[in-house]
Enzyme design. Structure first.
Site, PDB file in Angstrom:
ATOM      1  NE  ARG A  11      -4.044  -1.677   1.997  1.00 37.03           N
ATOM      2  CZ  ARG A  11      -4.915  -2.538   2.390  1.00 37.03           C
ATOM      3  NH1 ARG A  11      -4.369  -2.001   4.576  1.00 37.03           N
ATOM      4  NH2 ARG A  11      -6.387  -2.767   2.719  1.00 37.03           N
ATOM      5  CE  LYS A  51     -19.021 -17.903   9.064  1.00 38.30           C
ATOM      6  NZ  LYS A  51     -19.012 -17.397  10.290  1.00 38.30           N
ATOM      7  N   GLY A  59     -13.121  -4.412   0.842  1.00 38.65           N
ATOM      8  CA  GLY A  59     -14.444  -4.576   1.614  1.00 38.65           C
ATOM      9  C   GLY A  59     -15.633  -3.224   0.052  1.00 38.65           C
ATOM     10  N   GLY A 112      -7.767  -9.954   0.437  1.00 38.90           N
ATOM     11  CA  GLY A 112      -6.364 -10.160   0.956  1.00 38.90           C
ATOM     12  C   GLY A 112      -5.704 -11.059   0.612  1.00 38.90           C
TER      13      GLY A 112
END
Length: 397
Positions: free
Chosen positions: A41, A198, A374, A351
């Site tokens: 980053r 999930k 996100g 990630g």
């Protein structure tokens, strides 16, 4: 989406002598001693900062780091290690400035790093008074932090409302362009890979993509839930039985469009979740009650790889197995290699996905690697991210 671009302002000479405030995403992992363990980053933020310096601007950069308590500084919340690394990358001293909300002293051609913006009271809630103070510091506000674009905070949204000029940095602009290219004007077939533990955390994106894509490849625990929904036994594998109806609805939505959710025909199982567990390849219909499914099987991997090699556009979020364990990495490696070999425009984010890309050394074979987690998922869902929305509004006048 139309936004003002900092690259254009610099090319037109409009940044010279101006106070430029860059909101970067410098939230990097550190070890217990405070050493940065992965600096992607920080390296990604350098082009925007160089652009501002080369244009003759007085440059202020800030970012969040971790989840500090507003107004309560602790040494582990400091951007000091980031300032050192940024200085190394820029080849110049980058002073770290604390208590900067009421004023920053920086001359044109110089750069300072402003201490962790989440230490400022009102940052997370986008306090209006704080936003106005931040806007008063700058002539040109630049958002180059895609990873936080899904949050409306004082340094990502409020300041953009009140700054004289608000624009997108090169990294944020590239993210907008890549996701628009992948979803708004895709070359067909459009294939999406959505994997993870999930269904519940990615249900909205699965539903959204079911209306857009030609193939929706599911992997990991998500694939187990879809296998259950297709009438297959998954033993003691991770799944969400209460979401079988949702999984079936996605399958039906795809089928109604002449598209498909490929269900694994073979899997790699183990009796325990461990790196040294014995791996067994089984037909998907032969999973035992005490089996854990930890990867797709070689037949499924070959089938999916063939589809990916024929794709026009590929969106990838999530490894399809427990690739951290070599015995259960075959599926993810096959997917990664197929994407690398494909002529498709590919975009990858998240990630674990980035870790898989690095593991198999295909960084230069992926069309665009997103810096957001996100934010990447929310854009894929078709949501308008607050930080991008406000830049669009400002561009429209």
């Amino acid at each position: 989406m139309n936004v003002l671009r900092f690259t254009d302002l610099c090319a037109e000479g409009k940044a010279k002598g101006q106070r430029v405030f860059i909101r970067a995403d410098l939230n990097v992992p550190q070890d217990d001693a405070g050493n940065i363990t992965e600096d992607t980053r920080i390296r990604a933020s350098v082009p925007c900062i160089r652009q501002a310096l080369d244009a003759g601007a007085a440059v202020m950069v800030t970012s969040h780091l971790g989840r500090p308590t507003e107004g309560a500084f602790k040494p582990e919340d400091s951007l000091a290690p980031v300032a050192r690394r940024l200085g190394e990358l820029l080849g110049r001293d980058v002073p770290l400035v604390s208590d900067w909300v009421d004023g920053v002293d920086v001359a044109p051609g110089n750069v300072v790093l402003l201490e962790n913006c989440r230490l400022n009271k009102g940052e997370k809630k986008n306090d209006d008074a704080l936003a106005r103070k931040l806007a008063a510091l700058t002539d040109i506000y630049v958002n180059d932090a895609f990873g936080t674009a899904h949050r409306a905070e004082a340094t990502t949204y409020g300041i953009a409302q009140y700054a004289r000029v608000a624009c997108a940095g090169p990294l944020l602009a590239a993210e907008i362009d890549a996701i628009t290219k992948a979803l708004a004007q895709p070359r067909r077939p459009l294939v999406a890979i959505v994997a993870g533990s999930k269904v519940s955390t990615k249900l909205t994106i699965l539903k959204s993509l079911a209306d857009k894509v030609d193939q929706l490849i599911v992997g990991g625990g998500i694939a187990n839930t879809f296998m259950l929904a297709s009438g297959l036994s998954i033993g003691k594998s991770l799944a969400e039985p209460d979401l079988l109806g949702e999984a079936q609805a996605v399958i039906e939505a795809m089928r109604a469009r002449g598209a498909a959710v490929p269900i694994p025909v073979d899997v790699v199982t183990a009796k325990t979740f461990a790196a040294d567990a014995a791996a067994t390849v089984k037909d998907a219909s032969e999973v035992a009650e005490d089996d854990l499914i930890l990867d797709i099987g070689p037949q499924t991997a070959a089938m999916l790889a063939a589809q990916l090699r024929e794709a026009g556009t590929i969106v990838w979020n999530g490894p399809v197995g427990v690739f951290e364990f070599d015995a259960f990495a075959g599926g993810t490696e096959a997917i990664a290699r197929a994407i690398a070999e494909s002529q498709a425009f590919s975009i990858a984010g998240g990630g674990d996905t980035l870790a898989a890309i690095a593991k198999y050394g295909i960084e230069d074979k992926v069309g665009y690697i997103s810096t957001g987690g996100g934010a990447f998922l929310e854009m894929l869902e078709g949501k308008t991210l607050p930080a991008i929305e406000i830049l669009s509004k400002r561009a429209a006048g």
